[in-house]
Design an enzyme around this catalytic site. Structure first.
Site, short mmCIF file in Angstrom:
data_model
loop_
_atom_site.label_atom_id
_atom_site.label_comp_id
_atom_site.label_asym_id
_atom_site.label_seq_id
_atom_site.Cartn_x
_atom_site.Cartn_y
_atom_site.Cartn_z
N ASP A 1 2.87 -6.04 2.29
CA ASP A 1 1.69 -5.34 2.79
C ASP A 1 2.12 -4.02 3.44
O ASP A 1 1.54 -3.57 4.42
CB ASP A 1 0.92 -6.20 3.78
CG ASP A 1 -0.52 -5.72 4.00
OD1 ASP A 1 -0.99 -4.85 3.24
OD2 ASP A 1 -1.17 -6.20 4.95
N HIS B 1 0.82 -1.22 0.00
CA HIS B 1 0.00 0.00 0.00
C HIS B 1 0.85 1.27 0.00
O HIS B 1 0.31 2.37 0.08
CB HIS B 1 -0.93 0.01 1.21
CG HIS B 1 -1.91 -1.12 1.21
ND1 HIS B 1 -3.06 -1.09 0.48
CD2 HIS B 1 -1.89 -2.32 1.84
CE1 HIS B 1 -3.73 -2.23 0.67
NE2 HIS B 1 -3.02 -3.00 1.48
#
Length: 383
Positions: free
Chosen positions: A274, A62
Site C-alpha cells: 500500500d 499507489h
C-alpha cells in the site's frame, strides 16, 4: 539472449529449499538437478549456496520514488517498476485511488501505453481500482465527493478502455448496488475485494458468497470485530477470502499479524505494501491522489486529519518484518509474497513459484535476508 544457468544455489521449490540448477531460457524457467551439465558458452551465475526465491508480487500499491499512480505517465510507471525490481518485487498492480472519471480514464490510458512498450524490469500486470464504490464512513484517504454507488456500466466502460487490464477492485459491500456489482466484476475478469467498509457480518458474507475473494488491508479502514456484531472483520476472518496485510509495524501490531496468520492460515494472507510516492524517499511532504500527505519517521499521514495514508514499505522489508514478527521460518512465509497474490489475481499459471515453464522472475537473498540479485523474466538486473 543466451541461456543463463544459476548454479550452486538453494531454490525455493515445493515450499522448501532444495539444491537445484535453474536454466533461464527465453524468459522462462527450467528446473534441473544440481549436478546437471552446463553447456559451453552459457552464462553461469554461481550463487555459492545463497537462496533463490520467486519474485515478489505486490497487488496493492499507489506509487514510489516520487511517482503517484494517479498522476503517473507511462514513463513514470516504469520508474516505479525499476524501483520495485530492486527490492525484489518483479510483478505488481498499479492501484488507482478513487478519482474523477476523466482522471481514472487517463490513468488507464497510461497503463496501456506502458504495457504496450518493453517492460525490462518489474512487470506491471494490471490495474487495481481502489474505489470509487466505497463507503464514506471508512473512506480513509478517498475523496468523499467522488465516492459512488455500485455502477456496473461504469466499471464495464473502464474495463473496455483498459482492454481487460483491470484485475482487482476494492468495494464496500454496504454501498448501494455493490452486491450486484461483485458478480458483474467477476464476469469482466476482475477479482473483487471488500474493504473501506463498516458493513455488518451478514452483508459481508453475502458479498463473499457473490464472489468477493479478498479483504483490503485487513483490520485497517473497516469495522472491527465485536462478539455480538462480528462485522466485516468477522466475515474476513471466518471465510476463505484472502486477507491483505501491511507489515510495516504501523498499520498492524506484530501481534495482529500473528493473529491474522493463525486465524487465516498461511495460504490465505497476502503481504502488500500500500505504498505511496514517498516510498524510497526521505521524510517530507507528498501527495496521494488529491490528498496532501506528510511523512514523518517513514509514517505517511494525511496533512489535514492525521489519518494514516498508505505506507513507505517495500516488499523485501515486509518479508524481514514478517520473519521478525512471527518467528516463523522463511519457507512458511514466502507464499504471502509470491504464490498467494498470484493465485488471488489469476496469474499463478506463470508467476508465484519456481517451476518449469514459468516466468523466470527470481530473487536471490543474502545471509541477512536482503535482496542480492534480481531476475525479471530471465533478465538479470544490475543493482
Amino acid at each position: 539472449m543466451a541461456d543463463t544457468y544459476i548454479v550452486n544455489g538453494r531454490a525455493y521449490i515445493g515450499r522448501r529449499f532444495e539444491e537445484k540448477t535453474l536454466r533461464l531460457s527465453g524468459g522462462r524457467l527450467q528446473v534441473l538437478e544440481a549436478d546437471a551439465a552446463v553447456p559451453a558458452g552459457a552464462e553461469v551465475v554461481d550463487l555459492s549456496g545463497r537462496r533463490v526465491v520467486p519474485g515478489f508480487i505486490d497487488v496493492h500499491t499507489h506509487g514510489a520514488v516520487g511517482v503517484d499512480v494517479n498522476g503517473a505517465s507511462a514513463e513514470d510507471l516504469e520508474k516505479i517498476s525499476r524501483f520495485f525490481a530492486g527490492n525484489g518485487t518483479t510483478s505488481w498492480l498499479c492501484s488507482v485511488l478513487t478519482d474523477t472519471v476523466e482522471q481514472t480514464q487517463w490513468c488507464i490510458d497510461q497503463f496501456k501505453a506502458h504495457s504496450a512498450g518493453e517492460q525490462p524490469t518489474s512487470e506491471l500486470l494490471g490495474i487495481h481500482l481502489e474505489g470509487p464504490f466505497l463507503a464514506d464512513e471508512y473512506k480513509g484517504a478517498m475523496p468523499e465527493h467522488l465516492l459512488r454507488k455500485g455502477d456496473a456500466e461504469l466499471l464495464r466502460s473502464y474495463q473496455e478502455r483498459a482492454e481487460g487490464g483491470i484485475r482487482y477492485l476494492t468495494v464496500s459491500p454496504e454501498v448501494e448496488g455493490v452486491l450486484d456489482l461483485i458478480p458483474a466484476a467477476g464476469e469482466l475478469g476482475i477479482t473483487a475485494a471488500i474493504g473501506h467498509s463498516g458493513a455488518d457480518y451478514e452483508t459481508s458474507m453475502e458479498a463473499i458468497a457473490k464472489g468477493a475473494a479478498a479483504a483490503t488491508h485487513t483490520f485497517n479502514a473497516m469495522g472491527l470485530f465485536h462478539q455480538h456484531r462480528p462485522a466485516i472483520m468477522g466475515a474476513a476472518l471466518e471465510s476463505d477470502v484472502y486477507c491483505e496485510m501491511i507489515c510495516d509495524g504501523r498499520h498492524l501490531h506484530p501481534g495482529s499479524v500473528r493473529l491474522l496468520i493463525k486465524a487465516k492460515g498461511l495460504d490465505r494472507v497476502v503481504a502488500i505494501t500500500d505504498s505511496i510516492m514517498a516510498a524510497g524517499l526521505p521524510d517530507g511532504k507528498y501527495h496521494l491522489g488529491v490528498n496532501e500527505v506528510v511523512v514523518e519517521d517513514g509514517d505517511a499521514k494525511l496533512a489535514d486529519t492525521g489519518v494514516r495514508a498508505g505506507s513507505t514499505l517495500t516488499q523485501d522489508t515486509a518479508l524481514r518484518n514478517l520473519l521478525a514478527f512471527t518467528g516463523r521460518p522463511m519457507e512458511e512465509l514466502l507464499p504471502a509474497l509470491t504464490e498467494n497474490p498470484a493465485r488471488l489475481i489469476g496469474v499463478f499459471d506463470r508467476k508465484g513459484s519456481i517451476a518449469d515453464g514459468k516466468d523466470a522472475d527470481l530473487v536471490v537473498l543474502d545471509g541477512e535476508d536482503r535482496v542480492d540479485l534480481v531476475f525479471c523474466r530471465g533478465r538479470r538486473l544490475e543493482k
